[in-house]
Design an enzyme around this catalytic site. Structure first.
Site, PDB file in Angstrom:
ATOM      1  N   ARG A 189     -11.943   2.343  -8.611  1.00  0.00           N
ATOM      2  CA  ARG A 189     -11.050   3.507  -8.788  1.00  0.00           C
ATOM      3  C   ARG A 189     -11.319   4.136 -10.160  1.00  0.00           C
ATOM      4  NH1 ARG A 189      -5.232   2.511  -5.906  1.00  0.00           N
ATOM      5  NH2 ARG A 189      -6.104   1.933  -3.882  1.00  0.00           N
ATOM      6  N   ASP A 222       0.829  -1.206   0.000  1.00  0.00           N
ATOM      7  CA  ASP A 222       0.000   0.000   0.000  1.00  0.00           C
ATOM      8  C   ASP A 222       0.866   1.260   0.000  1.00  0.00           C
ATOM      9  OD1 ASP A 222      -2.324   1.450  -0.035  1.00  0.00           O
ATOM     10  OD2 ASP A 222      -2.879   1.064   2.056  1.00  0.00           O
ATOM     11  N   ASN A 234     -10.874  -2.314  -5.631  1.00  0.00           N
ATOM     12  CA  ASN A 234     -10.060  -1.426  -6.485  1.00  0.00           C
ATOM     13  C   ASN A 234     -10.667  -1.201  -7.875  1.00  0.00           C
ATOM     14  OD1 ASN A 234      -6.921  -2.686  -5.121  1.00  0.00           O
ATOM     15  ND2 ASN A 234      -8.044  -0.845  -4.544  1.00  0.00           N
TER      16      ASN A 234
HETATM   17  C1  IPE Z   1      -5.613  -2.714  -0.456  1.00  0.00           C
HETATM   18  O1  IPE Z   1      -5.156  -1.416  -0.631  1.00  0.00           O
HETATM   19  C2  IPE Z   1      -5.535  -3.461  -1.736  1.00  0.00           C
HETATM   20  C3  IPE Z   1      -4.194  -3.623  -2.282  1.00  0.00           C
HETATM   21  C4  IPE Z   1      -3.076  -3.334  -1.697  1.00  0.00           C
HETATM   22  C5  IPE Z   1      -4.143  -4.218  -3.577  1.00  0.00           C
HETATM   23  P1  IPE Z   1      -6.166  -0.196  -0.750  1.00  0.00           P
HETATM   24  O2  IPE Z   1      -5.334   1.030  -0.768  1.00  0.00           O
HETATM   25  O3  IPE Z   1      -7.091  -0.391  -1.879  1.00  0.00           O
HETATM   26  O4  IPE Z   1      -6.970  -0.335   0.618  1.00  0.00           O
HETATM   27  P2  IPE Z   1      -8.017   0.620   1.349  1.00  0.00           P
HETATM   28  O5  IPE Z   1      -9.234   0.639   0.517  1.00  0.00           O
HETATM   29  O6  IPE Z   1      -7.390   1.959   1.482  1.00  0.00           O
HETATM   30  O7  IPE Z   1      -8.241  -0.024   2.665  1.00  0.00           O
HETATM   31  C1  IPE Z   2      -1.450   0.227  -3.398  1.00  0.00           C
HETATM   32  O1  IPE Z   2      -1.215   1.600  -3.413  1.00  0.00           O
HETATM   33  C2  IPE Z   2      -1.646  -0.349  -4.777  1.00  0.00           C
HETATM   34  C3  IPE Z   2      -3.027  -0.757  -5.081  1.00  0.00           C
HETATM   35  C4  IPE Z   2      -4.026  -0.734  -4.242  1.00  0.00           C
HETATM   36  C5  IPE Z   2      -3.282  -1.223  -6.425  1.00  0.00           C
HETATM   37  P1  IPE Z   2      -2.403   2.636  -3.471  1.00  0.00           P
HETATM   38  O2  IPE Z   2      -2.737   2.887  -4.900  1.00  0.00           O
HETATM   39  O3  IPE Z   2      -3.539   2.186  -2.628  1.00  0.00           O
HETATM   40  O4  IPE Z   2      -1.732   3.933  -2.846  1.00  0.00           O
HETATM   41  P2  IPE Z   2      -2.379   4.938  -1.816  1.00  0.00           P
HETATM   42  O5  IPE Z   2      -2.926   4.149  -0.678  1.00  0.00           O
HETATM   43  O6  IPE Z   2      -3.461   5.668  -2.556  1.00  0.00           O
HETATM   44  O7  IPE Z   2      -1.258   5.827  -1.421  1.00  0.00           O
HETATM   45 MG    MG Z   3      -4.026   2.434  -0.691  1.00  0.00          MG
END
Ligand code: IPE
Ligand code: IPE
Ligand code: MG
Length: 248
Positions: free
Chosen positions: A72, A21, A69
């Protein structure tokens, strides 16, 4: 003594799971777009996999994309899918060289066809590799995984293959995507968030959780070693008392 030297190789976790993350925040810190963060995150997938292989960790599960995800912005989702496609293509050689078996857990049916094709090929080509299993959680949801397991078991009951008395924890475990893979002993989450975000809900029942503020693209080998050293300093009691653990 270096962090790596502090690791007791006889007490390594067999299975490490990571919620990677913080790619987006890492990119924003440098005034770049989120995909730039994801691209740099891929480099850490590579270094972490190699470090785990080298230490002798047997299973590494990486949370790469959750079912949530999909919600998004479309450009980020397609950017991630493209990155996945390119990475699998580019890294197949490295997986073969390092004797790593690629596996995928999650709902493959909703991934773009091109990605599924590439993944299936890489999974098939690495199926006999023995050193480490690299398990990618893609379009993965722990609740969905358990729901699917319940449906599979109901179907087996209807077919007369399973009776109510056979329904136990092992049967449920064996109907998850992770059937045959031991539960992770260590869960790592980067970026300072302290939640499980629908990851391996059943399998993490007794894992040690390790949280670090480091964003995923900054998660270098030393960060992995730090997590393992901390894991090895914890006492895993499984409901018992410390005294029971000492006397066995
Ligand atoms: C969790 O990360 C999923 C992955 C790392 C692939 P997110 O960044 O999507 O999680 P939340 O929604 O903030 O908890
Ligand atoms: C984790 O990083 C990767 C995925 C969930 C695909 P994020 O994209 O969630 O990064 P933050 O949490 O927005 O910084
Ligand atoms: Mg994240």
């Amino acid at each position: 003594m270096s962090l790596k030297e502090q690791i007791d190789l006889t007490k390594l976790p067999k299975h490490i799971a990571i919620i990677m993350d913080g790619n987006g925040r890492w990119a924003r810190q440098q005034g770049r777009n989120r995909i730039f963060g994801h691209t740099n995150g891929v480099k850490c997938v590579k270094t972490t996999s190699e470090a785990c292989t080298e230490l002798g960790v047997r299973y590494l599960t990486l949370y790469a994309f959750s079912t949530e995800n999909w919600y998004r912005p479309a450009a980020e989702v397609s950017g991630l899918m493209l990155l996945l496609l390119k990475t699998i293509k580019a890294e197949l050689k490295t997986l073969l060289k390092n004797d790593i078996r690629l596996r995928v857990i999650g709902d493959m049916s909703v991934l773009p066809k091109g990605v599924v094709k590439e993944l299936n090929e890489a999974v098939a080509n690495t199926a006999n590799n023995k050193r480490m299993d690299l398990i990618l959680a893609l379009s993965y949801s722990g609740k969905q995984e358990i729901t699917n397991a319940v449906k599979k078991i109901v179907a087996q009951v209807k077919e007369g293959k399973v009776e109510e008395k056979d329904i136990n924890e092992d049967l449920i475990t064996n109907n998850l995507y992770t059937a045959g893979i031991p539960d992770p002993e260590l869960l790592i989450r980067t970026s300072g968030e302290q939640r499980v975000s629908n990851f391996l809900l059943w399998q993490l029942a007794y894992a040690e959780y390790y949280f670090t503020d480091v964003f995923w693209p900054d998660f270098k080998q030393e960060e992995l070693y730090k997590a393992i050293v901390e894991y090895q300093n914890r006492e895993r009691r499984f409901g018992k008392t410390s005294e029971q653990l000492v006397t066995k």
